[in-house]
Design a protein around this motif. Structure first.
Motif, PDB file in Angstrom:
ATOM      1  N   ARG A 146      48.663  59.451  -4.298  1.00  0.00           N
ATOM      2  CA  ARG A 146      49.198  60.249  -5.396  1.00  0.00           C
ATOM      3  C   ARG A 146      49.802  59.311  -6.430  1.00  0.00           C
ATOM      4  O   ARG A 146      50.235  58.207  -6.098  1.00  0.00           O
ATOM      5  CB  ARG A 146      50.280  61.212  -4.895  1.00  0.00           C
ATOM      6  CG  ARG A 146      49.809  62.140  -3.794  1.00  0.00           C
ATOM      7  CD  ARG A 146      50.942  63.006  -3.276  1.00  0.00           C
ATOM      8  NE  ARG A 146      50.505  63.913  -2.221  1.00  0.00           N
ATOM      9  CZ  ARG A 146      51.287  64.785  -1.617  1.00  0.00           C
ATOM     10  NH1 ARG A 146      52.564  64.874  -1.957  1.00  0.00           N
ATOM     11  NH2 ARG A 146      50.809  65.580  -0.672  1.00  0.00           N
ATOM     12  N   ALA A 147      49.847  59.769  -7.661  1.00  0.00           N
ATOM     13  CA  ALA A 147      50.364  58.906  -8.725  1.00  0.00           C
ATOM     14  C   ALA A 147      50.887  59.744  -9.883  1.00  0.00           C
ATOM     15  O   ALA A 147      50.495  60.909 -10.042  1.00  0.00           O
ATOM     16  CB  ALA A 147      49.256  57.969  -9.217  1.00  0.00           C
ATOM     17  N   PRO A 148      51.742  59.150 -10.692  1.00  0.00           N
ATOM     18  CA  PRO A 148      52.282  59.888 -11.847  1.00  0.00           C
ATOM     19  C   PRO A 148      51.263  60.118 -12.945  1.00  0.00           C
ATOM     20  O   PRO A 148      51.442  60.991 -13.786  1.00  0.00           O
ATOM     21  CB  PRO A 148      53.435  59.009 -12.328  1.00  0.00           C
ATOM     22  CG  PRO A 148      53.112  57.633 -11.834  1.00  0.00           C
ATOM     23  CD  PRO A 148      52.391  57.835 -10.540  1.00  0.00           C
ATOM     24  N   ASP A 149      50.162  59.344 -12.969  1.00  0.00           N
ATOM     25  CA  ASP A 149      49.117  59.549 -13.974  1.00  0.00           C
ATOM     26  C   ASP A 149      47.794  59.016 -13.430  1.00  0.00           C
ATOM     27  O   ASP A 149      47.740  58.350 -12.392  1.00  0.00           O
ATOM     28  CB  ASP A 149      49.479  58.876 -15.306  1.00  0.00           C
ATOM     29  CG  ASP A 149      49.745  57.387 -15.174  1.00  0.00           C
ATOM     30  OD1 ASP A 149      48.855  56.662 -14.701  1.00  0.00           O
ATOM     31  OD2 ASP A 149      50.859  56.957 -15.527  1.00  0.00           O
ATOM     32  N   ASP A 150      46.727  59.299 -14.165  1.00  0.00           N
ATOM     33  CA  ASP A 150      45.394  58.963 -13.685  1.00  0.00           C
ATOM     34  C   ASP A 150      45.152  57.459 -13.648  1.00  0.00           C
ATOM     35  O   ASP A 150      44.418  56.969 -12.780  1.00  0.00           O
ATOM     36  CB  ASP A 150      44.347  59.645 -14.575  1.00  0.00           C
ATOM     37  CG  ASP A 150      42.961  59.630 -13.951  1.00  0.00           C
ATOM     38  OD1 ASP A 150      42.817  60.140 -12.823  1.00  0.00           O
ATOM     39  OD2 ASP A 150      42.033  59.093 -14.584  1.00  0.00           O
ATOM     40  N   THR A 151      45.749  56.737 -14.555  1.00  0.00           N
ATOM     41  CA  THR A 151      45.568  55.279 -14.575  1.00  0.00           C
ATOM     42  C   THR A 151      46.097  54.653 -13.303  1.00  0.00           C
ATOM     43  O   THR A 151      45.428  53.840 -12.647  1.00  0.00           O
ATOM     44  CB  THR A 151      46.284  54.676 -15.800  1.00  0.00           C
ATOM     45  OG1 THR A 151      45.726  55.222 -16.994  1.00  0.00           O
ATOM     46  CG2 THR A 151      46.120  53.159 -15.820  1.00  0.00           C
ATOM     47  N   VAL A 152      47.309  55.017 -12.931  1.00  0.00           N
ATOM     48  CA  VAL A 152      47.900  54.484 -11.699  1.00  0.00           C
ATOM     49  C   VAL A 152      47.109  54.955 -10.484  1.00  0.00           C
ATOM     50  O   VAL A 152      46.924  54.209  -9.519  1.00  0.00           O
ATOM     51  CB  VAL A 152      49.373  54.911 -11.586  1.00  0.00           C
ATOM     52  CG1 VAL A 152      49.980  54.440 -10.264  1.00  0.00           C
ATOM     53  CG2 VAL A 152      50.182  54.369 -12.763  1.00  0.00           C
ATOM     54  N   LEU A 153      46.607  56.189 -10.545  1.00  0.00           N
ATOM     55  CA  LEU A 153      45.806  56.708  -9.437  1.00  0.00           C
ATOM     56  C   LEU A 153      44.566  55.844  -9.222  1.00  0.00           C
ATOM     57  O   LEU A 153      44.226  55.497  -8.085  1.00  0.00           O
ATOM     58  CB  LEU A 153      45.412  58.159  -9.715  1.00  0.00           C
ATOM     59  CG  LEU A 153      44.723  58.903  -8.566  1.00  0.00           C
ATOM     60  CD1 LEU A 153      45.678  59.088  -7.386  1.00  0.00           C
ATOM     61  CD2 LEU A 153      44.211  60.272  -9.041  1.00  0.00           C
ATOM     62  N   ASN A 154      43.888  55.488 -10.286  1.00  0.00           N
ATOM     63  CA  ASN A 154      42.701  54.627 -10.179  1.00  0.00           C
ATOM     64  C   ASN A 154      43.061  53.255  -9.619  1.00  0.00           C
ATOM     65  O   ASN A 154      42.300  52.667  -8.837  1.00  0.00           O
ATOM     66  CB  ASN A 154      42.033  54.481 -11.545  1.00  0.00           C
ATOM     67  CG  ASN A 154      41.330  55.754 -11.976  1.00  0.00           C
ATOM     68  OD1 ASN A 154      40.871  56.536 -11.145  1.00  0.00           O
ATOM     69  ND2 ASN A 154      41.227  55.978 -13.274  1.00  0.00           N
ATOM     70  N   GLU A 155      44.208  52.742 -10.017  1.00  0.00           N
ATOM     71  CA  GLU A 155      44.652  51.448  -9.495  1.00  0.00           C
ATOM     72  C   GLU A 155      44.903  51.531  -7.992  1.00  0.00           C
ATOM     73  O   GLU A 155      44.556  50.613  -7.238  1.00  0.00           O
ATOM     74  CB  GLU A 155      45.931  51.004 -10.227  1.00  0.00           C
ATOM     75  CG  GLU A 155      45.710  50.661 -11.695  1.00  0.00           C
ATOM     76  CD  GLU A 155      47.024  50.422 -12.437  1.00  0.00           C
ATOM     77  OE1 GLU A 155      48.106  50.591 -11.813  1.00  0.00           O
ATOM     78  OE2 GLU A 155      46.985  50.069 -13.632  1.00  0.00           O
TER      79      GLU A 155
END
Length: 946
Positions: free
Chosen positions: A344-353
């Protein structure tokens, strides 16, 4: 039950400050309310529903005075036998559930009966949630979640109750109270309980001075552990108040009562991705989990891995044939093992990382299938459905009369693979061929599920030997936890010393003595000198009825039941039926007859038969169907004769009903509501509550004379108006208000449809008024008549068929035999009308009620979508499930409707003036208890296309 001695004296004391309606000593309620989700049974002598802290305090003082044991219970979803007693049981009222947050929602304060999911629903708009996330969160209450230090898939050891505790309010054995957040309360407590404080400080000092014991405690709490008391409080804190508060977490109600708790909230991220990773064997899967735990960020605010759930091949095999499961499950190798990973992540960019980092770390292991993350909600929901369906798959497949047991251990992450393989070997050794393994492997936590009979001494011996080997393997060989998150209870109490050693066990016994000098609070739980305690007091699970034999008594059904605050819940009805079967098998005729007599009202008459319980039940049990079956058994020849006459002369009966309703409404036009209500209540009382109760929302008779245009339009629709809508006008009908059929016909014609009706509609009925009361044959007769008429009118389904009431649509879908499709109002509006009409969103705030049939047909989301298209402000009261009106029971048993809707009015914003639903009986009850006039959703559509 006749009370004697000290129990009689105790009862005489508590009736002075608690209403007798909340005190139970009879055979039905003591066994029903005394049941929890474990496989143990003790029947309390007295059950008390407690509403507030003052009642708990006064009862504890009396318990101390009379030296009588007392046990606390919230939802009763615990699995280890920690919420049962043969003495006094205090059950927290379902209305003891206030929620509040601080200014930035970093803290949430909860009373003991708040359901975990309700706390999360309260926090969701703020992007927050509570830390603990047990699988039972939709039914488990905060009092139990905290008292058991319950955790789950994602919270691990960092976001559980222990780690997210801010403060709590406690009631102790002597009735005294402490608010750990209040300095004045702390100071007062230090003055009155100085010896208790000093002894806690002395314990902490002893542990600090014993390095080996200190290190053992530190090591054992690096993995999940709810076996014994939370000794980590003695090394994590110095202030005795902090130590005391954290010892309460996981104490399973043996040290005191948590009357309120304040948690630190944690983020709830919307951006998620999951991967169902298939590895070649258990070792590879466990190696992957070890990498995730040691080389990726876990259990931190910016975690890369939030969950990693292991499932062995037996677990995957148990669900591979279920509807909706991925087809590749059937093709896996015999040793394949799955790991379901979520990030899980606060946004899609971090999710991809996060995804990239996880796949990079796992590149050294060759999987059986390529690793792939999905962000598609439907796809990853399917993966999690596999995981969440495992326990139920084994439970549903078990032999009737056996118990489905779920055990709960944890290994150090480095021993996870070896421990898992040895567990599988133990299954084979002891013949548990159906056993499966799954669990929260990121924390070394495994669940294993197997089926067990307790009605045969040989079976009990097998269980004893198996559990002894499990205990020695987990606790001694691998230095793991015998209970990771389910609590010690009675189930593991005999093994606490085996796991912890004598030095730590002595500490635990001292803690118990410090908090509970007389040993009266939940005795036998956690600390138990009987080495065979786990082999006693097993539940009887007699084969009773195929409709309920698979019930595991988990209690997941209880929050949605409309009678849960009035009489019994589905679980409790099943417990009662099993008890009656036991009495019958034992030929205890007199006791059985007395039990059946009491069950009639609590179990049969006040069951709404809404069947919402089947949606919450892990194995899909429909207790409403059982109630209908029991009602059918009670019908004699005369009853069937009357029902048959009504079915054969239905048109005339409905006309008589219209006239009667109009006469009553005419009288009401002359006599004020208050006088009518008083007269009706008086007559009902004189009749022994057999006469229905009049209400101000009772409609007048309807005049069903539909007028349609024969436009010759290509698109046609068959409109079936239910017999209730043909008979009853709207509740609290307004002057000049158009009838429902006129509104629907107007909308359909505006959408370009020519409206058709089935022949002889005046005598047609779906059969529900008969079948819901147990008249199955008469209900089937009416259903068959309707099916034939609709088949003819629709040219064998060529034209869509609309029914204007959801419950009738659901009944037709159950009874029709030809596959003829009938559309519910919600489904028809969503699938046929929205694309043909121009919807103008109104500013008026609205409230909607999704009736049970709509929920069971899976249309709740479509209803919400329609409502939000139509209005800018939509309220859906979260505390209202079934309205409890149940056809005509809102008139004959109005207390059921009143109890089910007791929170409705408070949940509706004061500026709301419009209310909508899809069922006339429900609309009557909703109107009566909300202060608003509920109408069919078609009135909303009419308003938005005008």
């Amino acid at each position: 039950m006749t009370l004697s001695g000290k129990y009689h004296d105790f009862y005489q004391e508590i009736v002075s400050f608690i209403p007798k309606s909340r005190i139970f000593t009879d055979p039905l309620h003591t066994i029903a309310y005394g049941t929890d989700a474990s496989f143990y049974r003790l029947i309390p002598k007295i059950v008390v529903w407690v509403d507030n802290a003052d009642e708990v305090s006064r009862i504890l003082k009396l318990s101390d005075t009379f030296s009588l044991p007392v046990v606390f219970r919230a939802a009763g979803t615990s699995l280890s036998g920690q919420a049962i007693t043969d003495s006094i049981l205090l059950v927290t009222s379902r209305d003891w559930k206030k929620i509040s947050v601080n200014h930035d929602v970093s803290l949430i304060t909860l009373q003991p009966s708040v359901v975990g999911a309700d706390a999360n629903a309260y926090l969701l708009p703020h992007g927050k949630k509570i830390g603990p996330d047990p699988a039972s969160i939709t039914s488990a209450m905060i009092g139990g979640i905290a008292a058991n230090n319950a955790s789950g898939m994602c919270c691990g050891t960092t976001d559980n109750s222990y780690k997210t505790l801010q403060s709590m309010k406690i009631i102790f054995h002597d009735g005294s109270e402490l608010d750990t957040a209040d300095a004045a309360s702390q100071n007062a407590f230090r003055q009155t309980h100085g010896e208790m404080i000093a002894r806690i400080e002395a314990l902490a000092k002893r542990v600090r001075e014993n390095q080996a014991l200190h290190d053992k405690i530190e090591r054992k709490f690096k993995i999940k552990n709810t076996c014994g008391y939370g000794l980590n409080a003695l090394i994590d804190f110095e202030d005795p108040i902090d130590i005391l508060a954290h010892l309460m977490i996981g104490s399973e109600g043996t040290l005191g009562f948590i009357k309120e708790i304040t948690y630190k909230t944690v983020p709830e991220y919307k951006d998620k991705a999951s991967a169902l990773m298939i590895f070649k064997n258990v070792k590879d899967a466990c190696d992957a989990i070890t990498i995730l735990r040691t080389q990726c960020r876990t259990r931190t605010a910016n975690a890369q891995v939030d969950a990693a759930e292991i499932m062995d091949r037996a677990a995957l095999r148990s669900v591979e044939d279920k509807e909706g499961m991925p087809s590749f499950l059937k093709t896996l190798s015999p040793t394949a093992t799955a790991v379901l990973v979520e990030t899980r992540a606060p946004d899609d960019t971090v999710l991809n990382e996060n995804i990239a980092a996880i796949l990079e770390k796992l590149a050294s292991i060759t999987p059986e299938m390529p690793l792939h993350f999905t962000k598609d909600v439907a796809e990853y929901t399917k993966y999690w459905k596999i995981r969440k369906g495992l326990f139920t798959a084994v439970g549903a497949a078990r032999e009737s009369g056996t118990t489905c047991i779920i055990e709960d251990v944890a290994y150090p992450i480095t021993s996870l693979a070896d421990g898992t393989l040895e567990l599988q070997a133990l299954f084979e050794k002891y013949g548990y061929t159906e056993a499966i393994i799954f669990g929260h492997a990121l924390d070394g936590n495994l669940h294993f599920v197997f089926n067990q009979a307790f009605d045969d001494p040989k079976e009990i011996t097998r269980y004893e030997s198996f559990m002894q080997e499990v205990a020695e393997q987990v606790a001694t060989k691998y230095q793991g936890s015998l209970k990771a998150e389910h609590g010690t209870g009675r189930n593991m109490a005999p093994f606490v010393e085996l796991e912890w050693g004598e030095d730590a066990y002595v500490l635990m016994k001292e803690i118990k003595t410090i908090f509970d000098p007389k040993g009266l609070i939940n005795p036998g739980v956690i600390i138990n000198a009987d080495p065979k305690a786990h082999l006693k007091n097993f539940k009887a699970m007699p084969i009773t009825d195929p409709l309920i034999d698979k019930c595991i008594e988990c209690g997941f059904c209880e929050p949605v039941c409309p009678s849960n605050f009035l009489t019994l819940t589905p679980r409790q009805r099943i417990v009662a039926n099993r008890r009656m079967q036991t009495l019958a098998l034992n030929h205890e005729t007199e006791a059985l007859e007395a039990f059946q007599k009491q069950y009639q009202y609590d179990g049969i008459e006040t069951c709404a038969t809404c069947s919402l319980c089947s949606l919450s039940c892990p194995v899909g049990i429909d207790t409403g169907a059982l109630t209908k079956k029991l009602r059918a058994h009670q019908i004699g020849t005369l009853g069937h004769g009357v029902a048959g006459f009504i079915a054969d002369h239905y048109s005339g009966v409905l006309q008589t009903g219209r006239i009667a309703l109009s006469v009553v409404k005419g009288v009401n036009a002359i006599i004020p509501d208050s006088v009518m209500r008083g007269m009706s209540q008086g007559l009902r009382t004189l009749s022994g509550n057999t006469l229905p109760l009049w209400s101000a929302s009772l409609p007048s008779g309807a005049s069903f004379k539909p007028s349609v245009k024969r436009s010759g339009a290509k698109d046609k629709v068959v409109y079936f108006s239910s017999c209730i809508n043909r008979t009853m006008a709207n509740p609290k009908e307004k002057s000049g208000e158009r009838s429902l059929d006129a509104v629907i016909i107007g909308i359909l014609e505006k959408a370009g449809y020519e409206v058709l009706f089935p022949e002889a509609i005046d005598g047609l009925c779906c059969g529900m008024p008969f079948s819901s009361k147990g008249y199955k044959s008469e209900g089937k007769q009416k259903s068959s008549e309707l099916e034939a008429a609709l088949t003819q009118a629709s040219l064998n389904g060529t034209y869509p068929i609309l029914c204007d009431m959801s419950s009738c649509t659901k009944t037709m879908m159950e009874y029709f035999t030809t596959g003829l499709k009938v559309y519910d109002p919600i489904e028809f509006i969503h699938d046929f009308l929205l694309s043909r009409l121009t919807i103008r969103q109104i500013d008026d705030p609205i409230v909607i009620h999704t009736i049970c049939s709509t929920r069971k047909m899976g249309l709740a989301e479509k209803f919400e979508k329609i409502a939000r298209l139509c209005s800018k402000k939509v309220t859906i009261p979260s505390e209202v499930t079934c309205c409890g009106f149940a056809g005509d029971r809102g008139f004959t048993y109005p207390e059921l409707n009143r109890s089910a809707l007791r929170h409705l009015k408070a949940a509706i914003p004061s500026d709301t003036t419009l209310a909508f639903s899809t069922g006339k009986p429900c609309e009557i009850g909703l109107s009566e208890h909300s202060g608003l006039d509920y109408r069919s959703v078609f009135y909303l559509i009419e308003r938005c296309i005008a």
